[in-house]
Scaffold this motif. Structure first.
Motif, PDB file in Angstrom:
ATOM      1  N   ARG A 167       0.841  -1.202   0.000  1.00  0.00           N
ATOM      2  CA  ARG A 167       0.000   0.000   0.000  1.00  0.00           C
ATOM      3  C   ARG A 167       0.874   1.248   0.000  1.00  0.00           C
ATOM      4  N   MET A 168       1.991   1.232   0.732  1.00  0.00           N
ATOM      5  CA  MET A 168       2.927   2.358   0.720  1.00  0.00           C
ATOM      6  C   MET A 168       3.472   2.578  -0.689  1.00  0.00           C
ATOM      7  N   ARG A 169       3.828   1.483  -1.330  1.00  0.00           N
ATOM      8  CA  ARG A 169       4.396   1.575  -2.684  1.00  0.00           C
ATOM      9  C   ARG A 169       3.389   2.203  -3.644  1.00  0.00           C
ATOM     10  N   ASP A 170       2.119   1.800  -3.535  1.00  0.00           N
ATOM     11  CA  ASP A 170       1.077   2.382  -4.401  1.00  0.00           C
ATOM     12  C   ASP A 170       0.903   3.867  -4.127  1.00  0.00           C
ATOM     13  N   GLU A 171       0.932   4.261  -2.866  1.00  0.00           N
ATOM     14  CA  GLU A 171       0.759   5.667  -2.520  1.00  0.00           C
ATOM     15  C   GLU A 171       1.933   6.500  -3.020  1.00  0.00           C
ATOM     16  N   ALA A 172       3.159   5.938  -2.893  1.00  0.00           N
ATOM     17  CA  ALA A 172       4.334   6.664  -3.381  1.00  0.00           C
ATOM     18  C   ALA A 172       4.292   6.805  -4.896  1.00  0.00           C
ATOM     19  N   ALA A 173       3.851   5.746  -5.588  1.00  0.00           N
ATOM     20  CA  ALA A 173       3.735   5.811  -7.050  1.00  0.00           C
ATOM     21  C   ALA A 173       2.687   6.831  -7.481  1.00  0.00           C
ATOM     22  N   GLY A 174       1.706   7.098  -6.596  1.00  0.00           N
ATOM     23  CA  GLY A 174       0.671   8.082  -6.905  1.00  0.00           C
ATOM     24  C   GLY A 174       1.112   9.506  -6.650  1.00  0.00           C
ATOM     25  N   GLY A 175       2.359   9.707  -6.229  1.00  0.00           N
ATOM     26  CA  GLY A 175       2.880  11.059  -6.080  1.00  0.00           C
ATOM     27  C   GLY A 175       2.931  11.576  -4.659  1.00  0.00           C
ATOM     28  N   ARG A 176       2.602  10.798  -3.668  1.00  0.00           N
ATOM     29  CA  ARG A 176       2.660  11.272  -2.291  1.00  0.00           C
ATOM     30  C   ARG A 176       4.119  11.362  -1.815  1.00  0.00           C
ATOM     31  N   PRO A 203       7.195  10.779   0.863  1.00  0.00           N
ATOM     32  CA  PRO A 203       7.509   9.549   1.585  1.00  0.00           C
ATOM     33  C   PRO A 203       6.766   9.401   2.913  1.00  0.00           C
ATOM     34  N   MET A 204       6.778  10.447   3.751  1.00  0.00           N
ATOM     35  CA  MET A 204       6.101  10.362   5.048  1.00  0.00           C
ATOM     36  C   MET A 204       4.605  10.155   4.876  1.00  0.00           C
ATOM     37  N   SER A 205       4.001  10.873   3.945  1.00  0.00           N
ATOM     38  CA  SER A 205       2.562  10.750   3.699  1.00  0.00           C
ATOM     39  C   SER A 205       2.219   9.371   3.136  1.00  0.00           C
ATOM     40  N   ALA A 206       3.077   8.849   2.237  1.00  0.00           N
ATOM     41  CA  ALA A 206       2.829   7.527   1.647  1.00  0.00           C
ATOM     42  C   ALA A 206       2.889   6.438   2.723  1.00  0.00           C
ATOM     43  N   ALA A 207       3.889   6.550   3.615  1.00  0.00           N
ATOM     44  CA  ALA A 207       4.013   5.557   4.680  1.00  0.00           C
ATOM     45  C   ALA A 207       2.818   5.623   5.632  1.00  0.00           C
ATOM     46  N   ASP A 208       2.440   6.836   6.000  1.00  0.00           N
ATOM     47  CA  ASP A 208       1.315   7.005   6.921  1.00  0.00           C
ATOM     48  C   ASP A 208       0.018   6.482   6.312  1.00  0.00           C
ATOM     49  N   THR A 209      -0.233   6.826   5.058  1.00  0.00           N
ATOM     50  CA  THR A 209      -1.452   6.367   4.380  1.00  0.00           C
ATOM     51  C   THR A 209      -1.432   4.854   4.186  1.00  0.00           C
ATOM     52  N   GLY A 210      -0.250   4.294   3.905  1.00  0.00           N
ATOM     53  CA  GLY A 210      -0.143   2.854   3.738  1.00  0.00           C
ATOM     54  C   GLY A 210      -0.582   2.103   4.978  1.00  0.00           C
ATOM     55  N   PHE A 211      -0.146   2.591   6.144  1.00  0.00           N
ATOM     56  CA  PHE A 211      -0.557   1.965   7.397  1.00  0.00           C
ATOM     57  C   PHE A 211      -2.066   2.074   7.599  1.00  0.00           C
ATOM     58  N   ARG A 212      -2.615   3.280   7.383  1.00  0.00           N
ATOM     59  CA  ARG A 212      -4.034   3.495   7.658  1.00  0.00           C
ATOM     60  C   ARG A 212      -4.932   2.680   6.731  1.00  0.00           C
ATOM     61  N   ARG A 213      -4.605   2.660   5.454  1.00  0.00           N
ATOM     62  CA  ARG A 213      -5.487   1.998   4.490  1.00  0.00           C
ATOM     63  C   ARG A 213      -5.328   0.472   4.473  1.00  0.00           C
ATOM     64  N   ALA A 214      -4.181  -0.015   4.926  1.00  0.00           N
ATOM     65  CA  ALA A 214      -4.007  -1.480   5.007  1.00  0.00           C
ATOM     66  C   ALA A 214      -4.638  -2.058   6.269  1.00  0.00           C
ATOM     67  N   MET A 215      -4.974  -1.154   7.196  1.00  0.00           N
ATOM     68  CA  MET A 215      -5.467  -1.624   8.488  1.00  0.00           C
ATOM     69  C   MET A 215      -6.753  -2.442   8.362  1.00  0.00           C
ATOM     70  N   LYS A 262      14.214  11.328   1.283  1.00  0.00           N
ATOM     71  CA  LYS A 262      13.494  11.974   0.181  1.00  0.00           C
ATOM     72  C   LYS A 262      12.686  10.969  -0.624  1.00  0.00           C
ATOM     73  N   LYS A 263      12.961   9.671  -0.377  1.00  0.00           N
ATOM     74  CA  LYS A 263      12.306   8.626  -1.154  1.00  0.00           C
ATOM     75  C   LYS A 263      12.167   7.368  -0.287  1.00  0.00           C
ATOM     76  N   LEU A 264      11.061   6.662  -0.457  1.00  0.00           N
ATOM     77  CA  LEU A 264      10.878   5.405   0.264  1.00  0.00           C
ATOM     78  C   LEU A 264      11.838   4.337  -0.281  1.00  0.00           C
ATOM     79  N   PRO A 265      12.415   3.491   0.593  1.00  0.00           N
ATOM     80  CA  PRO A 265      13.338   2.456   0.094  1.00  0.00           C
ATOM     81  C   PRO A 265      12.625   1.338  -0.666  1.00  0.00           C
ATOM     82  N   ILE A 266      11.298   1.321  -0.636  1.00  0.00           N
ATOM     83  CA  ILE A 266      10.577   0.257  -1.346  1.00  0.00           C
ATOM     84  C   ILE A 266       9.906   0.787  -2.603  1.00  0.00           C
ATOM     85  N   ALA A 267      10.058   2.099  -2.874  1.00  0.00           N
ATOM     86  CA  ALA A 267       9.356   2.690  -4.021  1.00  0.00           C
ATOM     87  C   ALA A 267      10.034   2.315  -5.327  1.00  0.00           C
TER      88      ALA A 267
END
Length: 533
Positions: free
Chosen positions: A444-453, A455-467, A528-533
């Motif tokens: 989910r983090m990877r998808d959020e990062a690919a959508g332009g978020r 890094p911090m926002s992508a990680a946070d959203t990944g946790f919330r939406r995968a919950m 500046k970038k997620l290590p899984i993006a």
């Protein structure tokens, strides 16, 4: 969500400490563990029969014998009640599960029906006002008494429950650690005693009914009468427990039973020096015993164990204290064994041995070794996969998995839950479920990062939406484990219990511990970038 809140950091630290402290005793030699201070946890995992070796016994409660005994008691209750109220009767007997009696005085038939309804039988278990017996007037003074159909099921269920508790007390008195005693079907009992390599020792203690009764000897019946079969109603001939002891006639109805005993112990007779069993009745039992001995001074009574009399002393005077001794050709060991049986209570019905198995310690050690190897291989494969797939975040997930294993073993050691070989399978499945939760979060983090978020926002959203997906998956696993635990037995319960613990620890480690590690990384690295993006 990725903020390093104090409660999350505290929860992670406490969970790691808990896992290490309660897992460590399983890794230390027993000598080292014994040398540690008393406040240090000493609990180790309880290994099941398949991992430690031991004895497996399957018993069936003889409900037919229980029903026959209840019918015999019903006959005697009818006889006693009618005699006490001076109601003339004849043709009293039982056949086909029905007790029949003929009231010879037509004017007392209604009185007899009313009397028997009050005095015979008792309340039906699980019913507010119902009774377990029915009385039918068949005309011409003939009455029929029988148990209602529900009574048989209630008696069987009660007998199995009482047998389980009695068996547990007997095995605990032997010193066998944590036996597993479970009901199987309607009238079977499974006993698994891990670490007990001598099933004959268990059988000797478990299988004896230990039904103790005190019954008056009928001295009007001679040896010639017994040989000719001239036994009056209400009397039964029983053999002696000692070799060569002659049979004696006793009243069917007991004066006092072992159910009123509150204590029994092995001691020595002060006069003869022989081993004896001292017993003591409780309040109501002491009164009944005192009244019975006061009414029968000069007469003999038999102390009967499982249908055989041990001794038949003469009552020289009232015994109001409710205490006495049982004499016989006891050794200290046999007297102690009898005392143990009497203390733990009599079995309500005979137990028939259906199956007996012994699992050797070598087989258990092989199972432990195989389980450890499979767990290590499974964990290593998951670590390699998660690290190769997600890099640094995979390392965080691997650390969370290690804490997960420590917490599961720590909780099982703390609660003294029994670990079985299927339980090890449940542990491996738990690790897979935990990895699955991390995969959902990271993807989910990877998808959020690919959508332009960011890094911090992508990680946070990944946790919330995968919950939502994580909770759905774990709740369904928990429901399945609950069903297996409720309806399964033995190894299935072991698997379900380990899986249930693993569901809670997996959710905690996959969400809280991984969050704290990732939050700490964001705070220190400011990427500046997620290590899984």
């Amino acid at each position: 969500m990725l903020t390093l809140s104090r409660w999350k950091v505290t929860a992670v630290i406490l969970s790691v400490i808990f896992g290490i402290v309660f897992t460590l005793p399983n890794l230390l030699p027993q000598r080292t563990l014994d040398a540690l201070p008393g406040w240090v946890p000493h609990q180790k995992l309880n290994l099941g029969l398949d991992l430690q070796g031991g004895s497996y016994l399957l018993y069936e409660v003889d409900t037919d014998a229980l029903r026959a005994e209840r019918l015999t008691n019903m006959v005697e209750d009818v006889r006693t009640s009618l005699r006490n109220d001076q109601i003339p009767f004849s043709e009293l007997g039982e056949a086909g599960g029905i007790v029949r009696v003929r009231i010879t005085d037509p004017g007392k038939v209604d009185q007899a029906v009313s009397l028997l309804r009050r005095s015979v039988g008792g309340p039906l278990q699980g019913s507010l006002n119902g009774r377990d017996t029915t009385i039918s007037n068949k005309g011409d003074g003939r009455l029929e008494l029988s148990f209602v159909p529900e009574a048989a099921n209630a008696d069987a269920a009660k007998a199995v429950s009482q047998s389980i508790e009695t068996i547990r007390r007997r095995i605990d008195a032997l010193g066998t650690k944590e036996p597993t005693i479970t009901r199987q079907g309607n009238n079977r009992i499974v006993i698994q005693a891990a670490g007990e390599s001598d099933p004959e020792r268990l059988r000797k203690v478990i299988g004896q009914t230990a039904k103790l009764t005190f019954q008056m000897v009928d001295e009007t019946v001679s040896a010639e009468d017994m040989a000719a079969g001239r036994i009056p109603p209400g009397v039964v001939v029983i053999p002696g427990a000692q070799v060569g002891a002659p049979p004696i006639p006793v009243a069917k109805r007991a004066l006092v039973t072992g159910e009123d005993l509150v204590d029994a112990s092995q001691t020595f007779d002060s006069q003869s020096g022989q081993a004896v069993v001292a017993f003591r009745f409780g309040g109501s039992g002491a009164r009944k015993f005192g009244d019975a001995t006061a009414r029968n001074v000069g007469k003999r009574f038999a102390i009967v164990l499982d249908g055989k009399y041990i001794t038949d002393p003469r009552i020289n005077g009232p015994i109001p204290g409710g205490s006495g001794i049982i004499t016989g050709n006891f050794t200290p060991e046999s007297a102690n064994e009898l005392a143990l049986l009497l203390r733990s209570g009599a079995l309500p019905a005979k137990l028939n041995l259906e199956e007996q198995r012994t699992v050797g310690a070598e087989l258990g050690a092989d199972a432990v070794r195989a389980g450890t190897i499979s767990l290590a291989i499974g964990a290593a494969a998951m670590f390699v996969f998660i690290i190769l797939a997600y890099g640094l975040f995979g390392v965080f997930a691997a650390l969370a998995l290690i804490v997960n294993v420590l917490m599961i073993i720590g909780i099982m050691s703390f609660t003294q839950a029994t670990l079985t070989f299927p339980g090890i399978a449940g542990l491996i499945l738990t690790l897979a479920v935990a990895v699955d939760a991390n995969v959902l979060i990271y993807e989910r983090m990877r998808d959020e990062a690919a959508g332009g978020r960011a890094p911090m926002s992508a990680a946070d959203t990944g946790f919330r939406r995968a919950m939502v997906s994580i909770m759905d998956a774990n709740i369904t696993s928990l429901i399945s484990a609950g069903i297996m635990f409720g309806f399964g037995s033995g190894p299935i319960k072991g698997f379900a219990w380990t899986l249930s613990i693993g569901v809670f620890t997996s959710v905690f480690t996959a969400i809280i511990i991984t969050q704290v590690l990732i939050g700490w990384w964001f705070k220190t690295a400011r990427p500046k970038k997620l290590p899984i993006a």
